[in-house]
Design a protein around this motif. Structure first.
Motif, PDB file in Angstrom:
ATOM      1  N   ASP A   3       3.350 -51.113  65.714  1.00  0.00           N
ATOM      2  CA  ASP A   3       3.975 -50.301  64.669  1.00  0.00           C
ATOM      3  C   ASP A   3       2.947 -49.529  63.840  1.00  0.00           C
ATOM      4  OD1 ASP A   3       2.956 -52.547  63.449  1.00  0.00           O
ATOM      5  OD2 ASP A   3       4.651 -52.843  62.116  1.00  0.00           O
ATOM      6  N   PHE A   4       1.722 -49.477  64.314  1.00  0.00           N
ATOM      7  CA  PHE A   4       0.676 -48.737  63.612  1.00  0.00           C
ATOM      8  C   PHE A   4       0.984 -47.250  63.665  1.00  0.00           C
ATOM      9  CE2 PHE A   4      -3.541 -46.613  63.807  1.00  0.00           C
ATOM     10  CZ  PHE A   4      -3.911 -46.854  62.496  1.00  0.00           C
ATOM     11  N   ASN A   5       0.887 -46.603  62.519  1.00  0.00           N
ATOM     12  CA  ASN A   5       1.177 -45.184  62.407  1.00  0.00           C
ATOM     13  C   ASN A   5      -0.045 -44.498  61.805  1.00  0.00           C
ATOM     14  OD1 ASN A   5       2.043 -42.638  61.496  1.00  0.00           O
ATOM     15  ND2 ASN A   5       4.155 -43.351  61.340  1.00  0.00           N
ATOM     16  N   CYS A   6      -0.867 -43.957  62.659  1.00  0.00           N
ATOM     17  CA  CYS A   6      -2.115 -43.335  62.232  1.00  0.00           C
ATOM     18  C   CYS A   6      -1.888 -42.175  61.245  1.00  0.00           C
ATOM     19  CB  CYS A   6      -2.900 -42.885  63.452  1.00  0.00           C
ATOM     20  SG  CYS A   6      -4.666 -42.879  63.209  1.00  0.00           S
ATOM     21  N   PRO A   7      -0.947 -41.261  61.513  1.00  0.00           N
ATOM     22  CA  PRO A   7      -0.716 -40.183  60.550  1.00  0.00           C
ATOM     23  C   PRO A   7      -0.263 -40.704  59.181  1.00  0.00           C
ATOM     24  CG  PRO A   7       0.241 -39.595  62.657  1.00  0.00           C
ATOM     25  CD  PRO A   7      -0.183 -41.040  62.755  1.00  0.00           C
ATOM     26  N   ALA A   8       0.534 -41.755  59.172  1.00  0.00           N
ATOM     27  CA  ALA A   8       0.976 -42.323  57.889  1.00  0.00           C
ATOM     28  C   ALA A   8      -0.202 -42.932  57.139  1.00  0.00           C
ATOM     29  CB  ALA A   8       2.066 -43.362  58.109  1.00  0.00           C
ATOM     30  N   LEU A   9      -1.092 -43.613  57.846  1.00  0.00           N
ATOM     31  CA  LEU A   9      -2.279 -44.182  57.203  1.00  0.00           C
ATOM     32  C   LEU A   9      -3.167 -43.068  56.670  1.00  0.00           C
ATOM     33  CD1 LEU A   9      -4.146 -46.512  56.436  1.00  0.00           C
ATOM     34  CD2 LEU A   9      -5.100 -46.392  58.760  1.00  0.00           C
ATOM     35  N   TYR A  10      -3.336 -42.011  57.446  1.00  0.00           N
ATOM     36  CA  TYR A  10      -4.151 -40.879  57.010  1.00  0.00           C
ATOM     37  C   TYR A  10      -3.590 -40.282  55.724  1.00  0.00           C
ATOM     38  CZ  TYR A  10      -7.089 -36.743  57.281  1.00  0.00           C
ATOM     39  OH  TYR A  10      -8.011 -35.767  57.003  1.00  0.00           O
ATOM     40  N   GLN A  11      -2.285 -40.068  55.688  1.00  0.00           N
ATOM     41  CA  GLN A  11      -1.655 -39.497  54.490  1.00  0.00           C
ATOM     42  C   GLN A  11      -1.803 -40.440  53.306  1.00  0.00           C
ATOM     43  OE1 GLN A  11      -0.410 -36.325  54.197  1.00  0.00           O
ATOM     44  NE2 GLN A  11      -0.492 -36.902  52.061  1.00  0.00           N
ATOM     45  N   LEU A  13      -4.199 -42.547  52.784  1.00  0.00           N
ATOM     46  CA  LEU A  13      -5.587 -42.454  52.326  1.00  0.00           C
ATOM     47  C   LEU A  13      -5.836 -41.171  51.538  1.00  0.00           C
ATOM     48  CD1 LEU A  13      -7.431 -43.864  55.452  1.00  0.00           C
ATOM     49  CD2 LEU A  13      -7.396 -44.902  53.167  1.00  0.00           C
ATOM     50  N   LEU A  14      -5.239 -40.080  51.971  1.00  0.00           N
ATOM     51  CA  LEU A  14      -5.361 -38.835  51.200  1.00  0.00           C
ATOM     52  C   LEU A  14      -4.811 -39.017  49.789  1.00  0.00           C
ATOM     53  CD1 LEU A  14      -4.362 -36.022  53.720  1.00  0.00           C
ATOM     54  CD2 LEU A  14      -6.626 -36.447  52.740  1.00  0.00           C
ATOM     55  N   ASN A  15      -3.699 -39.712  49.678  1.00  0.00           N
ATOM     56  CA  ASN A  15      -3.123 -39.975  48.360  1.00  0.00           C
ATOM     57  C   ASN A  15      -4.040 -40.866  47.523  1.00  0.00           C
ATOM     58  OD1 ASN A  15      -0.869 -38.452  48.965  1.00  0.00           O
ATOM     59  ND2 ASN A  15       0.327 -40.207  49.632  1.00  0.00           N
ATOM     60  N   GLN A  16      -4.669 -41.835  48.156  1.00  0.00           N
ATOM     61  CA  GLN A  16      -5.583 -42.722  47.438  1.00  0.00           C
ATOM     62  C   GLN A  16      -6.821 -41.963  46.957  1.00  0.00           C
ATOM     63  OE1 GLN A  16      -4.364 -45.789  46.709  1.00  0.00           O
ATOM     64  NE2 GLN A  16      -2.687 -44.776  47.782  1.00  0.00           N
ATOM     65  N   GLU A  17      -7.208 -40.961  47.723  1.00  0.00           N
ATOM     66  CA  GLU A  17      -8.371 -40.153  47.368  1.00  0.00           C
ATOM     67  C   GLU A  17      -8.137 -39.368  46.070  1.00  0.00           C
ATOM     68  OE1 GLU A  17     -11.458 -37.853  50.199  1.00  0.00           O
ATOM     69  OE2 GLU A  17      -9.432 -37.062  50.197  1.00  0.00           O
ATOM     70  N   GLN A  18      -6.886 -39.180  45.719  1.00  0.00           N
ATOM     71  CA  GLN A  18      -6.540 -38.443  44.507  1.00  0.00           C
ATOM     72  C   GLN A  18      -6.463 -39.327  43.260  1.00  0.00           C
ATOM     73  OE1 GLN A  18      -6.445 -35.100  44.755  1.00  0.00           O
ATOM     74  NE2 GLN A  18      -6.974 -35.530  46.874  1.00  0.00           N
ATOM     75  N   GLN A  19      -6.635 -40.618  43.435  1.00  0.00           N
ATOM     76  CA  GLN A  19      -6.551 -41.555  42.315  1.00  0.00           C
ATOM     77  C   GLN A  19      -7.752 -41.381  41.383  1.00  0.00           C
ATOM     78  OE1 GLN A  19      -3.746 -43.489  41.975  1.00  0.00           O
ATOM     79  NE2 GLN A  19      -3.129 -42.303  43.764  1.00  0.00           N
ATOM     80  N   ASP A  20      -7.558 -41.792  40.153  1.00  0.00           N
ATOM     81  CA  ASP A  20      -8.614 -41.675  39.142  1.00  0.00           C
ATOM     82  C   ASP A  20      -9.496 -42.927  39.157  1.00  0.00           C
ATOM     83  OD1 ASP A  20     -10.038 -40.512  37.108  1.00  0.00           O
ATOM     84  OD2 ASP A  20      -8.742 -41.297  35.527  1.00  0.00           O
TER      85      ASP A  20
END
Length: 87
Positions: A3-11, A13-20
């Motif tokens: 059930d691993f979803n690489c695109p979902a993990l990538y997205q 991580l992109l959201n986490q990159e926006q954290q303060d």
């Protein structure tokens, strides 16, 4: 991991990159390249993509000159992302 979803993990991580949080941004940035490479190689095979991602991250963490704290933080963020993308 079927059930691993690489695109979902990538997205995720992109959201986490926006954290303060500088550490979270660094850990996310570190992982994004690994996720991209694994997805490019095994886009249609989630289990192989998951295995390649983990092995590449393990190898990189062993080679890179990171603190133990950074290694643990990167691994923890990856594990958090794996849980998040599965839901």
């Amino acid at each position: 991991m079927q059930d691993f979803n690489c695109p979902a993990l990538y997205q995720w991580l992109l959201n986490q990159e926006q954290q303060d949080d500088d550490n979270r941004r660094f850990y996310s940035s570190y992982l994004l390249g690994h996720v991209s490479l694994a997805e490019a190689e095994f886009e249609d095979n989630p289990a192989e993509c998951f295995e390649l991602l983990n092995s590449n991250v393990d190898a990189a963490l062993a080679e890179d000159r990171l603190s133990d704290e950074d290694r643990a933080g990167i691994r923890a963020l990856l594990n958090e992302g794996l849980v998040a993308q599965a839901h």
